[in-house]
Design a protein around this motif. Structure first.
Motif, PDB file in Angstrom:
ATOM      1  N   VAL A  43       0.840  -1.195   0.000  1.00  0.00           N
ATOM      2  CA  VAL A  43       0.000   0.000   0.000  1.00  0.00           C
ATOM      3  C   VAL A  43       0.878   1.248   0.000  1.00  0.00           C
ATOM      4  O   VAL A  43       1.887   1.321   0.707  1.00  0.00           O
ATOM      5  N   THR A  44       0.504   2.230  -0.792  1.00  0.00           N
ATOM      6  CA  THR A  44       1.202   3.519  -0.786  1.00  0.00           C
ATOM      7  C   THR A  44       0.236   4.609  -0.333  1.00  0.00           C
ATOM      8  O   THR A  44      -0.964   4.536  -0.611  1.00  0.00           O
ATOM      9  N   HIS A  45       0.746   5.585   0.356  1.00  0.00           N
ATOM     10  CA  HIS A  45      -0.077   6.674   0.885  1.00  0.00           C
ATOM     11  C   HIS A  45       0.351   7.995   0.240  1.00  0.00           C
ATOM     12  O   HIS A  45       1.540   8.248   0.030  1.00  0.00           O
ATOM     13  N   VAL A  46      -0.642   8.823  -0.047  1.00  0.00           N
ATOM     14  CA  VAL A  46      -0.384  10.115  -0.683  1.00  0.00           C
ATOM     15  C   VAL A  46       0.089  11.116   0.375  1.00  0.00           C
ATOM     16  O   VAL A  46      -0.469  11.200   1.467  1.00  0.00           O
ATOM     17  N   HIS A  47       1.131  11.861   0.044  1.00  0.00           N
ATOM     18  CA  HIS A  47       1.618  12.927   0.926  1.00  0.00           C
ATOM     19  C   HIS A  47       1.564  14.253   0.170  1.00  0.00           C
ATOM     20  O   HIS A  47       1.785  14.304  -1.041  1.00  0.00           O
ATOM     21  N   TYR A  48       1.273  15.316   0.902  1.00  0.00           N
ATOM     22  CA  TYR A  48       1.109  16.633   0.292  1.00  0.00           C
ATOM     23  C   TYR A  48       2.181  17.581   0.832  1.00  0.00           C
ATOM     24  O   TYR A  48       2.534  17.529   2.019  1.00  0.00           O
ATOM     25  N   PRO A  49       2.720  18.455  -0.029  1.00  0.00           N
ATOM     26  CA  PRO A  49       3.788  19.361   0.410  1.00  0.00           C
ATOM     27  C   PRO A  49       3.235  20.563   1.184  1.00  0.00           C
ATOM     28  O   PRO A  49       2.335  21.255   0.709  1.00  0.00           O
ATOM     29  N   MET A  50       3.777  20.788   2.353  1.00  0.00           N
ATOM     30  CA  MET A  50       3.359  21.942   3.153  1.00  0.00           C
ATOM     31  C   MET A  50       3.988  23.235   2.635  1.00  0.00           C
ATOM     32  O   MET A  50       3.476  24.326   2.874  1.00  0.00           O
ATOM     33  N   GLY A  51       5.088  23.102   1.904  1.00  0.00           N
ATOM     34  CA  GLY A  51       5.753  24.292   1.405  1.00  0.00           C
ATOM     35  C   GLY A  51       6.588  24.976   2.477  1.00  0.00           C
ATOM     36  O   GLY A  51       6.857  24.419   3.542  1.00  0.00           O
ATOM     37  N   SER A  52       6.958  26.196   2.208  1.00  0.00           N
ATOM     38  CA  SER A  52       7.796  26.934   3.154  1.00  0.00           C
ATOM     39  C   SER A  52       6.979  27.365   4.366  1.00  0.00           C
ATOM     40  O   SER A  52       5.808  27.714   4.262  1.00  0.00           O
ATOM     41  N   VAL A  53       7.621  27.330   5.512  1.00  0.00           N
ATOM     42  CA  VAL A  53       6.979  27.702   6.776  1.00  0.00           C
ATOM     43  C   VAL A  53       7.426  29.110   7.157  1.00  0.00           C
ATOM     44  O   VAL A  53       8.621  29.395   7.191  1.00  0.00           O
ATOM     45  N   PRO A  54       6.481  30.008   7.418  1.00  0.00           N
ATOM     46  CA  PRO A  54       6.873  31.388   7.765  1.00  0.00           C
ATOM     47  C   PRO A  54       7.602  31.449   9.099  1.00  0.00           C
ATOM     48  O   PRO A  54       7.396  30.605   9.983  1.00  0.00           O
ATOM     49  N   ALA A  55       8.464  32.447   9.228  1.00  0.00           N
ATOM     50  CA  ALA A  55       9.178  32.657  10.490  1.00  0.00           C
ATOM     51  C   ALA A  55       8.178  32.987  11.594  1.00  0.00           C
ATOM     52  O   ALA A  55       7.141  33.620  11.344  1.00  0.00           O
ATOM     53  N   PHE A  56       8.489  32.569  12.796  1.00  0.00           N
ATOM     54  CA  PHE A  56       7.573  32.803  13.916  1.00  0.00           C
ATOM     55  C   PHE A  56       7.722  34.246  14.394  1.00  0.00           C
ATOM     56  O   PHE A  56       8.756  34.649  14.908  1.00  0.00           O
ATOM     57  N   GLU A  57       6.670  35.024  14.194  1.00  0.00           N
ATOM     58  CA  GLU A  57       6.653  36.416  14.610  1.00  0.00           C
ATOM     59  C   GLU A  57       5.233  36.778  15.033  1.00  0.00           C
ATOM     60  O   GLU A  57       4.279  36.046  14.728  1.00  0.00           O
ATOM     61  N   PRO A  58       5.031  37.867  15.762  1.00  0.00           N
ATOM     62  CA  PRO A  58       3.710  38.179  16.343  1.00  0.00           C
ATOM     63  C   PRO A  58       2.575  38.217  15.329  1.00  0.00           C
ATOM     64  O   PRO A  58       1.498  37.694  15.599  1.00  0.00           O
ATOM     65  N   LEU A  59       2.793  38.833  14.159  1.00  0.00           N
ATOM     66  CA  LEU A  59       1.720  38.954  13.186  1.00  0.00           C
ATOM     67  C   LEU A  59       1.306  37.580  12.656  1.00  0.00           C
ATOM     68  O   LEU A  59       0.115  37.291  12.509  1.00  0.00           O
TER      69      LEU A  59
END
Length: 449
Positions: A209-225
Motif C-alpha cells: 500500500v502507498t499513501h499520498v503525501h502533500y507538500p506543506m511548502g515553506s513555513v513562515p518565520a515565527f513572529e507576532p503577526l
C-alpha cells in the motif's frame, strides 16, 4: 531474611513485567497483522470502485438503490453493527454488548457501495470498525480478561487508523485519545503502539500500500503577526469542525424523524445528493475528496469547496450510508485553509496543511494525535504552528464531536462544569431537554392569568 523476601518480590515483579510485555508483543502484533491486512484490502478495493465510478458517471443514479440495499443488509444481518465506531468506544468504556465479527465485512461492503455510487464519505470509520471487530474476535480466541479485551479494542482502533493513513504514531495516540476528552489511557500505550506500527508495516511493506503525501511548502518565520493570523484561522477551523458535527447529527435526527424505515431513509438521501450534484453543477464533492485536497495544496480551492464537501458528507452520513468522516474532514479543512490564503496573507499550502489536521482535531477532540499526524505527514518544520492550530481548533469546537459515545474526562473549559463520564450524546440530550423545559416555562409565563 528480609533481603531474601525482597529478592523474591523483585523477581516476581520482573517476571510479571516481562510476561506482560511478551503478552502484548504477541497480541499487539496479531492485532496489527489483522488490521493492516484488512486496511490493505479495503484501500485496494476502494481505489478500484472509485475508478469504476469516475469511468462510469451513470453509476450515480444507482446511489438511492445502493443505499437502500446496504441499509437492508444492516437491518437484516447487522445486529448492533449499525452503531459503528460508537459501539467500539462504548465497549471500551465497559459496555456489555458484543462486537460481532460480521461488522468487518458489513462495513467494508457498505463503504465500498457508498463510494461506488458516489456517496461522500471517508475511510477511517471503516478501518476502525474492521479493527474493533477483528480484535474482538482475536480476544475471544485467546480468551482474554475483561481488561485485556478493552486494551485489545484500543489496539484495533490504533491499528486500523495507523494502517489506513500510514501514520503509526498518530494511530497510537488516536486510539488512546479518542475515548475521553482530556484524558489518555497510558495503560494501553505499548499495545496500541505495537498494533499501529505492525499494522502500518503490514499494509505498506507486506501488501504494498502507498499513501499520498502533500507538500506543506515553506513555513513562515515565527513572529507576532503570523502568530495572530494562525490563531485567527485556527478559531475558524474549530468552528468549521463544530458546524460539521452539528450538521451531521441534525441530519441523522431529521432523516430518522422523516423516515422510520432505514431503507427509505438512505434512498431519499441518495435522491437528494443526485439533485444537489446537478444543482451545484459539479461532482467534485463526491467520494473521499482527494482531488479537493490536491486543489487546496495547489492554491486553487474556493470557500465554496469546504462548504460543499461539508454538506455532501453530512447528507451522506446523515442518510445512513456507510463510511468515515476523517478524509472528508481533511478536505474541508484543507480547502478552507487554502481559500483563506489571499485574505490572511499566508501561503496556501501552509494554511491547507494546518486546516487538514485542525478541523479533524476539533471534530474528533484528539489534538495530540492530530498534531502527531501533522508531523508525520508534513515534517517538523511547522510543528509550532501545527500544535497551535490543533489546540485552538479543539478548544473552539466546544463539547461537540462526531463520536457521540466519546466521554468527558476533563472539561475543555475550567468555567464550564460537566459531569465526568458523561457522553457527548448525553450532553446534547441534556441541552435539548433544558431548552424544551425553558420554552415550556416561558409559554406558561406568557399565558394570560
Amino acid at each position: 531474611m528480609t533481603t531474601t523476601k525482597h529478592n523474591h518480590s523483585g523477581g516476581r515483579l520482573f517476571t510479571s513485567v516481562v510476561g506482560t510485555w511478551i503478552k502484548w508483543l504477541v497480541l499487539g502484533s496479531f492485532a496489527g497483522l489483522l488490521t493492516g491486512s484488512a486496511s490493505a484490502l479495503f484501500l485496494y478495493s476502494l481505489e478500484y470502485v472509485t475508478e469504476l465510478r469516475l469511468g462510469s458517471p451513470w453509476l450515480l443514479f444507482l446511489l438511492p438503490l445502493g443505499g437502500a440495499a446496504v441499509s437492508y443488509m444492516y437491518n437484516k444481518y447487522g445486529l448492533n453493527s449499525a452503531k459503528g465506531n460508537n459501539l467500539i468506544i462504548e465497549q471500551i468504556h465497559g459496555g456489555q454488548e458484543s462486537i460481532p465479527l460480521r461488522m468487518a465485512p458489513l462495513v467494508l461492503v457498505g463503504t465500498l457501495v457508498t463510494h461506488l455510487f458516489g456517496g461522500s464519505a471517508g475511510r477511517e470509520g471503516t478501518a476502525v470498525q474492521m479493527g474493533g471487530s477483528l480484535t474482538e474476535w482475536l480476544g475471544k480466541r485467546f480468551r482474554v480478561s475483561k481488561l485485556d479485551r478493552k486494551i485489545l479494542l484500543i489496539c484495533g482502533i490504533s491499528g486500523g487508523f495507523g494502517s489506513i493513513f500510514g501514520t503509526p504514531l498518530a494511530g497510537t495516540l488516536f486510539g488512546l485519545e479518542v475515548l475521553a476528552i482530556g484524558m489518555i489511557s497510558h495503560q494501553a500505550l505499548l499495545p496500541a503502539f505495537i498494533s499501529s506500527l505492525i499494522g502500518h508495516f503490514t499494509a505498506e511493506s507486506l501488501w504494498g500500500v502507498t499513501h499520498v503525501h502533500y507538500p506543506m511548502g515553506s513555513v513562515p518565520a515565527f513572529e507576532p503577526l503570523v502568530f495572530l493570523k494562525v490563531l485567527l484561522v485556527s478559531m475558524l477551523f474549530g468552528l468549521a469542525s463544530r458546524m460539521f458535527s452539528e450538521l451531521t447529527h441534525a441530519l441523522k435526527k431529521g432523516f430518522s424523524y422523516l423516515f422510520s424505515n432505514p431503507m427509505l431513509r438512505s434512498a431519499a438521501g441518495g435522491v437528494i445528493i443526485i439533485g444537489l450534484v446537478y444543482l451545484v453543477g459539479t461532482r467534485d464533492y463526491l467520494g473521499l475528496g482527494l482531488p479537493l485536497i490536491e486543489r487546496a495544496f495547489s492554491g486553487e480551492a474556493t470557500p465554496l469547496d469546504s462548504l460543499g464537501k461539508m454538506l455532501f458528507t453530512s447528507l451522506t452520513l446523515g442518510a445512513g450510508f456507510q463510511g468515515g468522516e476523517v478524509t472528508p474532514l481533511f478536505a474541508i479543512g484543507a480547502t478552507l485553509g487554502s481559500s483563506l490564503s489571499s485574505w490572511i496573507g499566508l501561503a496556501a499550502p501552509f494554511l491547507a496543511a494546518l486546516g487538514f489536521i485542525a478541523v479533524f482535531s476539533g471534530a474528533t477532540n484528539t489534538p495530540i494525535a492530530c498534531f502527531i499526524m501533522g508531523v508525520e505527514l508534513f515534517g517538523a518544520d511547522g510543528a509550532v504552528y501545527m500544535f497551535m492550530a490543533c489546540i485552538i481548533s479543539y478548544l473552539c469546537s466546544g463539547h461537540s464531536g462526531i463520536y457521540t459515545s466519546q466521554r468527558i474526562g476533563v472539561s475543555k473549559h475550567p468555567w464550564l462544569s460537566l459531569p465526568e463520564g458523561m457522553t457527548l450524546g448525553g450532553i446534547k440530550a441534556e441541552r435539548n431537554r433544558t431548552r424544551v423545559q425553558d420554552n415550556a416555562d416561558q409559554d406558561h409565563h406568557n399565558e394570560p392569568s
